[in-house]
Design an enzyme around this catalytic site. Sequence first.
Site, PDB file in Angstrom:
ATOM      1  N   CYS A 153       4.285  47.910  40.193  1.00 38.56           N
ATOM      2  CA  CYS A 153       4.978  47.386  41.375  1.00 38.56           C
ATOM      3  C   CYS A 153       5.473  45.984  41.035  1.00 38.56           C
ATOM      4  CB  CYS A 153       4.036  47.343  42.568  1.00 38.56           C
ATOM      5  SG  CYS A 153       2.682  46.222  42.322  1.00 38.56           S
ATOM      6  N   ASN A 169      -4.778  52.241  44.841  1.00 38.10           N
ATOM      7  CA  ASN A 169      -3.511  52.887  45.198  1.00 38.10           C
ATOM      8  C   ASN A 169      -3.316  54.189  44.433  1.00 38.10           C
ATOM      9  OD1 ASN A 169      -1.274  52.307  42.974  1.00 38.10           O
ATOM     10  ND2 ASN A 169      -2.598  50.528  43.085  1.00 38.10           N
ATOM     11  N   GLU A 227      -8.859  42.406  47.355  1.00 35.75           N
ATOM     12  CA  GLU A 227      -7.826  42.005  48.325  1.00 35.75           C
ATOM     13  C   GLU A 227      -8.418  41.866  49.733  1.00 35.75           C
ATOM     14  OE1 GLU A 227      -4.284  44.467  48.525  1.00 35.75           O
ATOM     15  OE2 GLU A 227      -3.951  43.780  50.566  1.00 35.75           O
ATOM     16  N   CYS A 256       2.376  47.250  51.897  1.00 30.71           N
ATOM     17  CA  CYS A 256       3.562  46.679  51.259  1.00 30.71           C
ATOM     18  C   CYS A 256       4.619  47.755  51.010  1.00 30.71           C
ATOM     19  CB  CYS A 256       3.184  45.946  49.975  1.00 30.71           C
ATOM     20  SG  CYS A 256       2.791  47.027  48.613  1.00 30.71           S
ATOM     21  N   CYS A 316       0.166  38.036  44.911  1.00 29.65           N
ATOM     22  CA  CYS A 316       1.462  38.609  45.294  1.00 29.65           C
ATOM     23  C   CYS A 316       1.882  38.024  46.651  1.00 29.65           C
ATOM     24  CB  CYS A 316       1.299  40.124  45.399  1.00 29.65           C
ATOM     25  SG  CYS A 316       2.770  40.947  45.990  1.00 29.65           S
ATOM     26  N   HIS A 318     -13.037  45.788  48.011  1.00 27.27           N
ATOM     27  CA  HIS A 318     -11.860  45.505  47.190  1.00 27.27           C
ATOM     28  C   HIS A 318     -11.534  44.015  47.274  1.00 27.27           C
ATOM     29  CE1 HIS A 318      -7.699  45.529  45.776  1.00 27.27           C
ATOM     30  NE2 HIS A 318      -7.943  46.715  45.254  1.00 27.27           N
ATOM     31  N   HIS A 361      -3.825  40.585  43.682  1.00 25.28           N
ATOM     32  CA  HIS A 361      -4.359  40.918  45.009  1.00 25.28           C
ATOM     33  C   HIS A 361      -5.219  39.819  45.603  1.00 25.28           C
ATOM     34  CE1 HIS A 361      -2.791  45.075  44.310  1.00 25.28           C
ATOM     35  NE2 HIS A 361      -2.285  44.703  45.444  1.00 25.28           N
TER      36      HIS A 361
END
Length: 272
Positions: free
Chosen positions: A13, A214, A121, A184, A91, A119, A69
């Site tokens: 990404c 993901n 993030e 996102c 990001c 996680h 993240h």
Amino acid sequence: MKNIIVAEAQGFCWGVRRALDIVEKHGELSILGDLIHNKQVVGKLEAKGKRVIHEVTGKENTPIVITAHGTTTENIAKVRNLDMQLIDTTCPLVSSIYEEGAKLEQEGYHILILGDRNHVEVRGIASRMREPIIANSFADLSAAKLPERVGVICQSTFSPKIFDQMVEAVRARCEEVKVKNTICAPTKRRQESAETLAKQVEVMVVVGGFHSSNTKKLATLTSKYVETHHIETATQLKESWFKEKNEIGITAGASTADWIIEEIADQIASFA
Ligand code: SF4
């Protein structure tokens, strides 16, 4: 003759590419956590003196990298207190989740984060909110005590379908709910392309780290439509998966480099 179709949107990404570019421009570095859930790419970075660390000790002697993240405010404070150089590759789409959450809090909503509490993030988002509630599943949601006014945000890689369903469940329980869908755009596009492709092939190969959130979501999504195999490298492919199958789909998580996808497509083609 096998028809191998690679999903329209797949692989690296924008945010991961950006983080890798920043890291490539520097010399020796200590990367706090996984810059990318891809052992092959991490191996190449390690060979260039960019090593992964899991906590900051102050003995690193190199700049510390925050990954795409993000990280917790505690980790950032620790690096600053130790007077170490910080290279922040968070990001911008993750930073915007921090901002959306902060705005909802200012408006008086109690934050509910939909995502995996383990996680990096989600830990980073949670560290910026006031005692947020975190739910990754309907079971988590049922177990959570929800206040009257709830502001919902989510992990950037959350599943759009599950997000909508969970928001509906929250609306049924709370008096006032304000929702910011913070999935996102690259994640949405990858999921939509994977779903479209899964509906037209006989078998899907989903490429990406076994720990990549993901990638796991892509595999769960495509397995609803067609036989799906989640792999990290071409060596894990099994010829038997493609026996008597001519329409083969490939998609890949946000941490998968183009060359890995090409290698896998070539290997499948060789099973003709
Ligand atoms: S998955 Fe989305 S939020 Fe995460 S790094 Fe990529 S573009 Fe940014």
